[in-house]
Design a protein around this motif. Structure first.
Motif, PDB file in Angstrom:
ATOM      1  N   TYR A 183       0.737  -1.477  -0.098  1.00 38.37           N
ATOM      2  CA  TYR A 183      -0.037   0.121   0.387  1.00 38.37           C
ATOM      3  C   TYR A 183       1.061   1.289   0.085  1.00 38.37           C
ATOM      4  N   ILE A 184       0.047   2.543  -0.023  1.00 34.59           N
ATOM      5  CA  ILE A 184       1.332   3.509  -0.658  1.00 34.59           C
ATOM      6  C   ILE A 184       0.468   4.597  -0.027  1.00 34.59           C
ATOM      7  N   GLN A 185       1.335   5.004   1.090  1.00 34.75           N
ATOM      8  CA  GLN A 185       0.371   6.653   1.372  1.00 34.75           C
ATOM      9  C   GLN A 185       0.223   7.565   1.076  1.00 34.75           C
ATOM     10  N   VAL A 186      -1.025   7.995   0.823  1.00 36.24           N
ATOM     11  CA  VAL A 186      -1.361   9.159  -0.322  1.00 36.24           C
ATOM     12  C   VAL A 186      -2.297  10.422   0.104  1.00 36.24           C
ATOM     13  N   PRO A 187      -1.712  11.719   0.641  1.00 36.03           N
ATOM     14  CA  PRO A 187      -2.265  12.899   1.167  1.00 36.03           C
ATOM     15  C   PRO A 187      -3.574  12.999   0.384  1.00 36.03           C
ATOM     16  N   VAL A 188      -4.867  12.894   0.381  1.00 34.67           N
ATOM     17  CA  VAL A 188      -5.959  12.717  -0.499  1.00 34.67           C
ATOM     18  C   VAL A 188      -7.048  13.918   0.044  1.00 34.67           C
ATOM     19  N   THR A 189      -6.597  15.428  -0.491  1.00 32.36           N
ATOM     20  CA  THR A 189      -7.955  16.283  -0.138  1.00 32.36           C
ATOM     21  C   THR A 189      -9.437  15.204  -0.859  1.00 32.36           C
ATOM     22  N   PHE A 190     -10.119  15.495   0.410  1.00 35.05           N
ATOM     23  CA  PHE A 190     -12.178  15.572  -0.364  1.00 35.05           C
ATOM     24  C   PHE A 190     -12.459  16.455  -0.885  1.00 35.05           C
ATOM     25  N   ASP A 191     -12.026  16.987  -1.897  1.00 34.82           N
ATOM     26  CA  ASP A 191     -12.629  18.386  -2.534  1.00 34.82           C
ATOM     27  C   ASP A 191     -13.537  18.006  -2.588  1.00 34.82           C
ATOM     28  N   ALA A 192     -14.787  19.394  -1.497  1.00 34.41           N
ATOM     29  CA  ALA A 192     -15.719  19.407  -2.339  1.00 34.41           C
ATOM     30  C   ALA A 192     -16.155  19.425  -3.687  1.00 34.41           C
ATOM     31  N   ALA A 193     -15.141  20.874  -3.969  1.00 34.27           N
ATOM     32  CA  ALA A 193     -15.942  21.007  -5.292  1.00 34.27           C
ATOM     33  C   ALA A 193     -15.749  19.681  -6.693  1.00 34.27           C
ATOM     34  N   VAL A 194     -14.952  18.539  -6.245  1.00 34.97           N
ATOM     35  CA  VAL A 194     -14.938  17.459  -6.980  1.00 34.97           C
ATOM     36  C   VAL A 194     -16.179  16.099  -6.506  1.00 34.97           C
ATOM     37  N   ILE A 195     -16.522  16.262  -5.530  1.00 30.32           N
ATOM     38  CA  ILE A 195     -16.667  15.256  -5.072  1.00 30.32           C
ATOM     39  C   ILE A 195     -19.102  16.005  -4.843  1.00 30.32           C
ATOM     40  N   ASP A 196     -18.950  16.874  -4.258  1.00 28.82           N
ATOM     41  CA  ASP A 196     -20.175  17.792  -4.791  1.00 28.82           C
ATOM     42  C   ASP A 196     -20.692  19.019  -5.206  1.00 28.82           C
ATOM     43  N   PRO A 197     -20.074  18.548  -6.562  1.00 29.04           N
ATOM     44  CA  PRO A 197     -20.138  20.446  -6.495  1.00 29.04           C
ATOM     45  C   PRO A 197     -21.276  21.448  -6.467  1.00 29.04           C
ATOM     46  N   GLN A 198     -22.445  21.031  -7.140  1.00 28.87           N
ATOM     47  CA  GLN A 198     -23.696  21.182  -6.092  1.00 28.87           C
ATOM     48  C   GLN A 198     -23.561  21.780  -4.407  1.00 28.87           C
ATOM     49  N   GLY A 199     -22.560  20.835  -3.901  1.00 25.23           N
ATOM     50  CA  GLY A 199     -23.188  21.015  -2.444  1.00 25.23           C
ATOM     51  C   GLY A 199     -24.322  21.074  -2.452  1.00 25.23           C
ATOM     52  N   ASN A 200     -25.110  19.899  -2.624  1.00 25.50           N
ATOM     53  CA  ASN A 200     -26.639  20.427  -1.620  1.00 25.50           C
ATOM     54  C   ASN A 200     -26.228  18.003  -1.411  1.00 25.50           C
ATOM     55  N   ARG A 201     -25.200  17.418  -0.843  1.00 15.56           N
ATOM     56  CA  ARG A 201     -25.052  15.988  -0.296  1.00 15.56           C
ATOM     57  C   ARG A 201     -26.195  15.066  -1.745  1.00 15.56           C
ATOM     58  N   ASP A 202     -25.999  15.121  -2.711  1.00 17.61           N
ATOM     59  CA  ASP A 202     -27.265  14.603  -3.379  1.00 17.61           C
ATOM     60  C   ASP A 202     -26.184  13.305  -3.813  1.00 17.61           C
ATOM     61  N   PRO A 203     -26.843  12.109  -2.913  1.00 23.21           N
ATOM     62  CA  PRO A 203     -25.890  10.467  -3.266  1.00 23.21           C
ATOM     63  C   PRO A 203     -25.723  10.416  -4.419  1.00 23.21           C
ATOM     64  N   GLN A 204     -26.578   9.987  -5.507  1.00 23.47           N
ATOM     65  CA  GLN A 204     -26.286  10.227  -6.766  1.00 23.47           C
ATOM     66  C   GLN A 204     -25.296  11.061  -7.539  1.00 23.47           C
ATOM     67  N   ALA A 205     -25.171  12.179  -7.260  1.00 24.92           N
ATOM     68  CA  ALA A 205     -23.750  13.281  -7.853  1.00 24.92           C
ATOM     69  C   ALA A 205     -22.647  12.578  -6.367  1.00 24.92           C
ATOM     70  N   ILE A 206     -22.993  12.170  -5.684  1.00 18.58           N
ATOM     71  CA  ILE A 206     -21.608  11.516  -5.045  1.00 18.58           C
ATOM     72  C   ILE A 206     -21.260   9.968  -4.823  1.00 18.58           C
ATOM     73  N   GLU A 207     -21.900   9.778  -5.405  1.00 16.08           N
ATOM     74  CA  GLU A 207     -21.349   8.547  -6.557  1.00 16.08           C
ATOM     75  C   GLU A 207     -20.903   8.123  -6.968  1.00 16.08           C
ATOM     76  N   THR A 208     -21.014   9.771  -8.363  1.00 13.76           N
ATOM     77  CA  THR A 208     -20.440   9.167  -9.333  1.00 13.76           C
ATOM     78  C   THR A 208     -19.719  10.060  -9.961  1.00 13.76           C
ATOM     79  N   ALA A 209     -18.769  10.452  -8.694  1.00 11.78           N
ATOM     80  CA  ALA A 209     -18.340  11.509  -8.756  1.00 11.78           C
ATOM     81  C   ALA A 209     -16.629  11.054  -8.969  1.00 11.78           C
ATOM     82  N   ASP A 210     -15.676  11.849  -9.593  1.00 11.63           N
ATOM     83  CA  ASP A 210     -14.574  11.733 -10.093  1.00 11.63           C
ATOM     84  C   ASP A 210     -13.847  11.427  -9.436  1.00 11.63           C
ATOM     85  N   TYR A 211     -13.563   9.981  -8.736  1.00 10.49           N
ATOM     86  CA  TYR A 211     -12.849  10.021  -7.696  1.00 10.49           C
ATOM     87  C   TYR A 211     -11.575   9.611  -8.379  1.00 10.49           C
TER      88      TYR A 211
END
Lengths: 347, 438
Positions: free
Chosen positions: B69-97
């Motif tokens: 395993y490699i230790q990587v610093p990850v920023t769970f960027d809200a702009a990538v995961i949840d661009p709408q800011g409404n915590r829509d589960p659909q958007a969170i699931e299909t985000a570009d991880y």
């Protein structure tokens, strides 16, 4: 006891009947066919399963011929939707398909596979030609003096071609059931024998006999059938530096630290040479899709789209990392367009 | 040498017999010693091969139980995961991880520039890393916006390198890992950001074409369902048949014929049962290909004769006096069998069944015919789901070009062997604990 047995028999029958019922709805794509295409189709299937809302397709490794047998058995959920093939479908197979109601078949050329003749890195490379390979491996060869066909007794590579080393001829290759063997016969043996005037003459008078002479591989131990497992051939080459092995390009690519591919007609088996078509021993790989199942089994169209996408079969696609040689750009576009429109084979 | 004793001994004086016996004695002792030696040599040879095989498999397979395993610093960027800011589960699931993973890798090596270099850098972590991040966020949406050091799965080539299976002295074109990647891995290792952890993926996930993501869970579950069907069918039928043939059936030409056939069936090559299964269960009954139910049916055909033969042997070893005593006390034949003979024969029957099941567990040839030699990612959940079994998984992995599958193949063999030893051990235990001798 008899009553108990009867009860068991009834229970079993019920179980079977229930199962037959469950079969009527299949929600995953069923793929059969070539073990050469298997590593590529499985990679696409996995990506498709992860990246879409559909289930991961099931990929069986049955061999090209076995795959077509299953594929052509009929239309319906119990029959497979896609067949992998390391050669184009034969006329007899199309007829067999048609007889069972499988009339609309979509052919998709997914790329090329190079067949390499390789040896251990511990030996000096041998620049081979197709003619050399035929002379070393054919069962009957024309006598150099008279041109008459004689049994092949050639022992070393030096006897085949004076510029080659005096190593004993030992070639490890796949058995006749393998598609790789078919391709080797078609691309090397069939071409190699045409370089002899005696056989060209024979072809004019007795075509069947000429074909047999060209294609028959000797059985006196110079060609060793090493089974379908290419990893096994690689390991045997390492153990026996004098032997040559015949297998698919991807196995050479993974084992470059142990083995080297011999040049054939002066062309080395590299990714670029195979992609350019310069390397003489490469064959197209196909998948065949049953059009009648599109829309019945969910996801077939999307699966095709994934398979022909640039991210899969493109020049830098994930399949090229697995050793599939991509088609040239223009051809790829054509194949993609035909596949997306589900263009079927001419009956 | 028996001749002298056979002829009338009257003429020969007793001293002569002694000499003759003494003269032959040395030779007879020598013959016995030789025989002991042959036996010893045979056993040593057998054991050597077993040890060699185990050493080879374990030597190759044990590294597969650890995963880099490699230790990587990850920023769970809200702009990538949840661009709408409404915590829509659909958007969170299909985000570009995957973008988060790439950003983390760039953060580790900020100086890397250029498309090709960056691709080589991203190639250090497995393509499954994005999936791992997605799982974390779905489990704990509070992560969005936070930064965290995350241990991400390394790619198979990095794993092979860290395990020391890549020769660094080789030319760059001959190894799967390039010079720049080598340098990055060395730097990460020096910084303690590379770690080998127990390979849970091997036991929790199904098959995959990426060696680092491949597991045997699917094959194990497939084997479990298949063997369950096999046991449920072959044990009751086998025991019933054995009891009927041994205790109830008249001894006539028909039962002789049946007996011969059962013995023959036990020796039929297993691939034949596969062909039979294909013709009967799939083509005639229309059962689905690749289903554990069909696999179990085929394997029970194969196991039945073994169980019947072992069962009959166990029944014959129960002394007739017990039957006679039961009958003499007024028990009916069924009571005699059910109350007395069967319980006494059961340990032997179970032992036979377990050995038959162990054979079924290791069988792959008949399953070839019924479509269980297949690539299956989803872990099967029932008797109808497409699945494969452990020996077939081993066969499939051994045939793949990727080098990292070699150790996984051996690891899968180790798991299969462990199950075999467990089952055979259980058979021995049952015999030791419950078997009665008369």
């Amino acid at each position: 006891m008899i009553r108990q047995k009867l009860a068991l028999a009834v229970a079993t029958t019920l179980l079977l009947a229930g199962a037959a019922h469950a079969q009527s709805a299949r929600d995953y794509i069923s793929i059969v066919g070539s073990s050469t295409v298997y590593p590529f189709t499985t990679a696409v299937a996995e990506q498709f399963g992860k990246g879409s809302k559909f289930k991961t397709p099931k990929v069986e490794s049955t061999g090209t011929g076995g795959g077509f047998k299953l594929f052509c058995a009929g239309v319906g959920v119990q029959h497979p939707d896609v067949s992998n093939a390391s050669r184009a479908i034969k006329k007899s197979e199309i007829e067999n398909c048609a007889k069972n109601g499988v009339t609309e078949i979509v052919e998709i050329n997914i790329g090329f596979d190079g067949i390499v003749v390789a040896s251990s890195k511990k030996t000096k490379p041998m620049p081979l030609t197709i003619k050399d390979l035929w002379l070393a491996l054919a069962k009957e060869i024309p006598d150099p003096a008279t041109g008459k066909l004689v049994t092949n007794n050639v022992k070393t590579w030096k006897d085949v071609n004076p510029t080659l080393p005096a190593n004993k001829i030992e070639v490890l290759g796949p058995p006749p059931t393998s598609g790789t063997r078919d391709a080797f016969v078609e691309l090397v043996m069939d071409h190699g024998c045409k370089e002899f005037p005696a056989i060209k003459e024979l072809e004019k008078t007795d075509e069947k006999k000429a074909k047999a002479v060209c294609q028959t591989i000797r059985e006196d131990g110079a060609y060793i059938e090493a089974g379908e497992n290419d990893n096994l051939i690689v390991n045997k080459l390492v153990a026996n530096p004098n032997a040559l092995g015949i297998f698919g390009y991807s196995f050479m690519e993974e084992n470059l630290d142990k083995i080297q591919g011999e040049t054939i007609n002066g062309v080395a088996p590299t990714f670029e040479n195979i992609a350019d078509g310069k390397y003489p021993v490469s064959r197209p790989l196909f998948i065949y899709v049953k059009k009648a199942h599109v829309g019945v089994i969910p996801g077939i169209k999307e699966f095709i789209a994934e398979f022909i996408s640039e991210k899969a079969v493109g020049d830098d696609g994930y399949l090229s990392k697995k050793g599939l040689i991509p088609l040239p750009g223009a051809k790829r576009k054509q194949v993609a367009a035909d596949a997306n429109s589900l263009k079927t084979l001419a009956p | 040498m028996n001749k002298p004793t056979a002829s009338p001994p009257t003429k020969i004086p007793s001293r002569d017999i002694k000499t003759i016996v003494n003269a032959g004695l040395a030779r007879r002792h020598a013959a016995e010693r030789r025989f002991r030696w042959y036996g010893l040599i045979a056993i040593t040879l057998g054991l050597t091969f077993v040890v060699l095989m185990f050493a080879n498999i374990i030597g190759k397979g044990y590294p597969a139980f650890w995963q880099t395993y490699i230790q990587v610093p990850v920023t769970f960027d809200a702009a990538v995961i949840d661009p709408q800011g409404n915590r829509d589960p659909q958007a969170i699931e299909t985000a570009d991880y995957a973008a988060l993973v790439r950003a983390g890798m760039r953060q580790l090596f900020p100086n890397v520039q250029g498309r090709l270099e960056l691709r080589a850098l991203y190639g250090l972590v497995s393509s499954d890393a994005a999936h791992e991040l997605q799982d974390r966020v779905l489990q704990n949406p509070a992560l969005i916006g936070a930064s965290q050091e995350v241990w991400l799965l390394a790619s198979a080539s990095v794993d092979t390198l860290v395990k020391g299976n890549i020769d660094r002295a080789l030319d760059e074109s001959e190894r799967p890992i390039k010079d720049n990647q080598l340098e990055w891995v060395d730097k990460l290792q020096a910084a303690g950001k590379i770690e080998k952890q127990f390979n849970t993926i091997l036991f929790t996930s199904g098959d995959s074409r990426e060696p680092e993501q491949a597991g045997i869970r699917g094959a194990l579950m497939g084997s479990f369902f298949t063997l369950l069907v096999t046991f449920l069918l072959s044990f009751p039928i086998g025991v019933a048949t054995a009891v009927y043939l041994e205790e109830f059936a008249p001894k006539n030409r028909w039962t002789d014929l049946i007996e011969v056939n059962i013995n023959n069936l036990a020796a039929v090559p297993s691939i034949v049962f596969g062909l039979l299964g294909l013709a009967v269960f799939i083509n005639f009954f229309g059962l689905p290909r690749s289903a554990p139910l069909v696999g179990g049916l085929v394997l029970s055909l194969m196991t039945l004769p073994v169980i019947i033969i072992a069962g009959r042997a166990a029944l014959t070893s129960v002394p007739p006096s017990i039957r006679e005593a039961a009958l003499g006390m007024g028990a009916s034949k069924l009571q005699m069998v059910g109350h007395h003979v069967l319980p006494l024969a059961m340990p032997g029957m179970l032992t036979g069944s377990i050995i038959g099941m162990a054979r079924a567990l290791g069988e792959s040839a008949p399953l070839l015919m019924i479509g269980m030699v297949a690539f299956i990612v989803d872990v099967p959940k029932g008797f109808m789901d497409p699945s494969t079994v452990l020996p077939v998984q081993i066969y499939l992995w051994s045939d793949l070009p990727e080098r990292a599958f070699v150790e996984r193949t051996s690891a899968a063999i180790m798991v299969l062997l462990a199950f075999m030893i467990l089952m055979n051990g259980l058979a021995i235990l049952l015999r030791k604990r419950f078997e009665r001798r008369w």
